[in-house]
Design a protein around this motif. Sequence first.
Motif, PDB file in Angstrom:
ATOM      1  N   LEU A  81      40.811  41.291  40.944  1.00  0.00           N
ATOM      2  CA  LEU A  81      41.637  42.504  40.935  1.00  0.00           C
ATOM      3  C   LEU A  81      41.032  43.615  41.787  1.00  0.00           C
ATOM      4  CD1 LEU A  81      43.167  42.522  37.322  1.00  0.00           C
ATOM      5  CD2 LEU A  81      44.138  41.678  39.456  1.00  0.00           C
ATOM      6  N   GLY A  82      39.909  43.327  42.448  1.00  0.00           N
ATOM      7  CA  GLY A  82      39.434  44.170  43.544  1.00  0.00           C
ATOM      8  C   GLY A  82      38.744  45.464  43.178  1.00  0.00           C
ATOM      9  N   ARG A  83      38.404  45.660  41.925  1.00  0.00           N
ATOM     10  CA  ARG A  83      37.678  46.881  41.534  1.00  0.00           C
ATOM     11  C   ARG A  83      36.899  46.606  40.266  1.00  0.00           C
ATOM     12  NH1 ARG A  83      40.019  49.174  37.028  1.00  0.00           N
ATOM     13  NH2 ARG A  83      42.203  48.731  36.654  1.00  0.00           N
ATOM     14  N   LEU A  84      35.986  47.518  39.935  1.00  0.00           N
ATOM     15  CA  LEU A  84      35.302  47.426  38.641  1.00  0.00           C
ATOM     16  C   LEU A  84      36.225  47.989  37.555  1.00  0.00           C
ATOM     17  CD1 LEU A  84      31.704  48.584  39.620  1.00  0.00           C
ATOM     18  CD2 LEU A  84      32.673  46.275  39.573  1.00  0.00           C
ATOM     19  N   GLY A  85      35.907  47.669  36.308  1.00  0.00           N
ATOM     20  CA  GLY A  85      36.687  48.227  35.211  1.00  0.00           C
ATOM     21  C   GLY A  85      36.303  49.679  34.943  1.00  0.00           C
ATOM     22  N   VAL A  86      37.211  50.388  34.289  1.00  0.00           N
ATOM     23  CA  VAL A  86      36.913  51.744  33.810  1.00  0.00           C
ATOM     24  C   VAL A  86      37.188  51.750  32.295  1.00  0.00           C
ATOM     25  CG1 VAL A  86      37.385  52.913  35.997  1.00  0.00           C
ATOM     26  CG2 VAL A  86      39.262  52.540  34.377  1.00  0.00           C
ATOM     27  N   PRO A  87      36.609  52.716  31.560  1.00  0.00           N
ATOM     28  CA  PRO A  87      36.751  52.686  30.097  1.00  0.00           C
ATOM     29  C   PRO A  87      38.195  52.546  29.603  1.00  0.00           C
ATOM     30  CG  PRO A  87      35.021  54.205  30.692  1.00  0.00           C
ATOM     31  CD  PRO A  87      35.634  53.746  31.995  1.00  0.00           C
ATOM     32  N   ALA A  88      39.150  53.154  30.299  1.00  0.00           N
ATOM     33  CA  ALA A  88      40.549  53.049  29.849  1.00  0.00           C
ATOM     34  C   ALA A  88      41.054  51.606  29.905  1.00  0.00           C
ATOM     35  CB  ALA A  88      41.445  53.949  30.692  1.00  0.00           C
ATOM     36  N   ASP A  89      40.464  50.780  30.770  1.00  0.00           N
ATOM     37  CA  ASP A  89      40.871  49.366  30.837  1.00  0.00           C
ATOM     38  C   ASP A  89      40.517  48.628  29.549  1.00  0.00           C
ATOM     39  OD1 ASP A  89      41.858  49.414  33.519  1.00  0.00           O
ATOM     40  OD2 ASP A  89      39.800  49.284  34.276  1.00  0.00           O
ATOM     41  N   VAL A  90      39.531  49.131  28.820  1.00  0.00           N
ATOM     42  CA  VAL A  90      39.143  48.526  27.537  1.00  0.00           C
ATOM     43  C   VAL A  90      39.921  49.188  26.394  1.00  0.00           C
ATOM     44  CG1 VAL A  90      37.227  48.017  25.969  1.00  0.00           C
ATOM     45  CG2 VAL A  90      36.851  48.025  28.453  1.00  0.00           C
TER      46      VAL A  90
ATOM     47  N   ARG B 209      26.006  49.773  45.288  1.00  0.00           N
ATOM     48  CA  ARG B 209      26.624  48.586  45.905  1.00  0.00           C
ATOM     49  C   ARG B 209      27.944  48.240  45.208  1.00  0.00           C
ATOM     50  NH1 ARG B 209      24.760  43.590  43.365  1.00  0.00           N
ATOM     51  NH2 ARG B 209      23.825  44.177  41.411  1.00  0.00           N
ATOM     52  N   GLU B 210      28.703  49.298  44.897  1.00  0.00           N
ATOM     53  CA  GLU B 210      29.927  49.089  44.112  1.00  0.00           C
ATOM     54  C   GLU B 210      30.935  48.199  44.835  1.00  0.00           C
ATOM     55  OE1 GLU B 210      31.618  52.558  42.253  1.00  0.00           O
ATOM     56  OE2 GLU B 210      33.527  51.540  41.945  1.00  0.00           O
ATOM     57  N   ALA B 211      31.115  48.399  46.153  1.00  0.00           N
ATOM     58  CA  ALA B 211      32.131  47.618  46.881  1.00  0.00           C
ATOM     59  C   ALA B 211      31.776  46.129  46.838  1.00  0.00           C
ATOM     60  CB  ALA B 211      32.230  48.107  48.318  1.00  0.00           C
ATOM     61  N   GLU B 212      30.485  45.838  46.999  1.00  0.00           N
ATOM     62  CA  GLU B 212      30.029  44.441  46.982  1.00  0.00           C
ATOM     63  C   GLU B 212      30.264  43.811  45.599  1.00  0.00           C
ATOM     64  OE1 GLU B 212      25.664  42.437  46.834  1.00  0.00           O
ATOM     65  OE2 GLU B 212      25.821  44.358  47.880  1.00  0.00           O
ATOM     66  N   VAL B 213      29.930  44.532  44.534  1.00  0.00           N
ATOM     67  CA  VAL B 213      30.103  43.995  43.175  1.00  0.00           C
ATOM     68  C   VAL B 213      31.596  43.876  42.850  1.00  0.00           C
ATOM     69  CG1 VAL B 213      29.574  44.323  40.717  1.00  0.00           C
ATOM     70  CG2 VAL B 213      27.898  44.969  42.450  1.00  0.00           C
ATOM     71  N   ALA B 214      32.371  44.877  43.260  1.00  0.00           N
ATOM     72  CA  ALA B 214      33.814  44.859  42.968  1.00  0.00           C
ATOM     73  C   ALA B 214      34.494  43.670  43.637  1.00  0.00           C
ATOM     74  CB  ALA B 214      34.455  46.164  43.430  1.00  0.00           C
ATOM     75  N   ALA B 215      33.949  43.231  44.769  1.00  0.00           N
ATOM     76  CA  ALA B 215      34.554  42.114  45.509  1.00  0.00           C
ATOM     77  C   ALA B 215      34.504  40.802  44.714  1.00  0.00           C
ATOM     78  CB  ALA B 215      33.855  41.951  46.857  1.00  0.00           C
TER      79      ALA B 215
END
Length: 248
Positions: A207-216, A197-203
Amino acid sequence: MRRFDGKLALITAASRGIGFAIAERLVAEGARVVITARKEEPLRAAAARLGDAAEWVAGRADDPEHRAEVFSRIRERHAGLDLLVNNVGINPVYGPVLEVDPAAARKILEVNVVGALEWTRDAVAAGLAERQGSIVNVSSIAGTGPSPGIAFYGVSKAALINLTQQLASELAPAVRVNAVAPAIIKTDFAKALYDGREAEVAAQFPLGRLGVPADVAGPVAFLLSDDAAWITGRTIVIDGGGSLRPIG
Ligand SMILES: NC(=O)c1ccc[n+]([C@@H]2O[C@H](COP(=O)([O-])OP(=O)(O)OC[C@H]3O[C@@H](n4cnc5c(N)ncnc54)[C@H](OP(=O)(O)O)[C@@H]3O)[C@@H](O)[C@H]2O)c1
């Protein structure tokens, strides 16, 4: 000149996910890194991907013998330690805080909080203060308020934010200590929170998306670097705008 040329960094729990991304970023900017995790094979493979600048020592982050092995390795092979990232964190239980098994609660505090304290103590003994070192603790957005479902994990991450402030105050001016508090980052650790349910959680994130490791990894590298030379005791929230709540 790259920001971490000539620096040695120790990153706990770095065979994948956020820890590995931090290691990658620090190596790309000139650091040598020592990485840890429990399972030897994935850790060895992670170090190989990082190249000649990486060394690994396998073990449990809350095992004093493992810590001793890491620091004796650092003393044997290096002039001293410059940077520490307390990245290890566990969350073995889900549910309301009143239902948490006390043994599980103690284990979470042991790894997530007491562990960070112990790694820090040993890092200071390994020369962090003499080398004007810097520490980043990987907390969580769950440590900044109530976190239904992952409640006791949130308690531990809140303690880590306060530990960051205590250490920053005690170790100034020689060592800066900061933290990051990420929301959902796409790793094995958080998969249950968004799988299927990535699209639902990202909403939920402006910023419209989940984080990725590089964001940290980017903010952690900033806090470790001289670019953050006048910042200590702070926690940077990394949440895609998730904490922006309209008032009223
Ligand atoms: N992902 C998120 O959404 C999120 C959000 C906020 C904060 N965080 C925090 O970020 C940190 C890293 O999480 P992640 O998402 O990158 O997880 P991950 O991708 O699942 O990676 C976890 C890493 O930790 C190692 N590890 C696990 N338990 C360990 C232990 N007891 N001792 C030593 N190493 C251990 C794992 O290797 P082995 O299994 O081989 O030990 C692996 O290298 C944690 O502190 C977590 O609380 C994550």
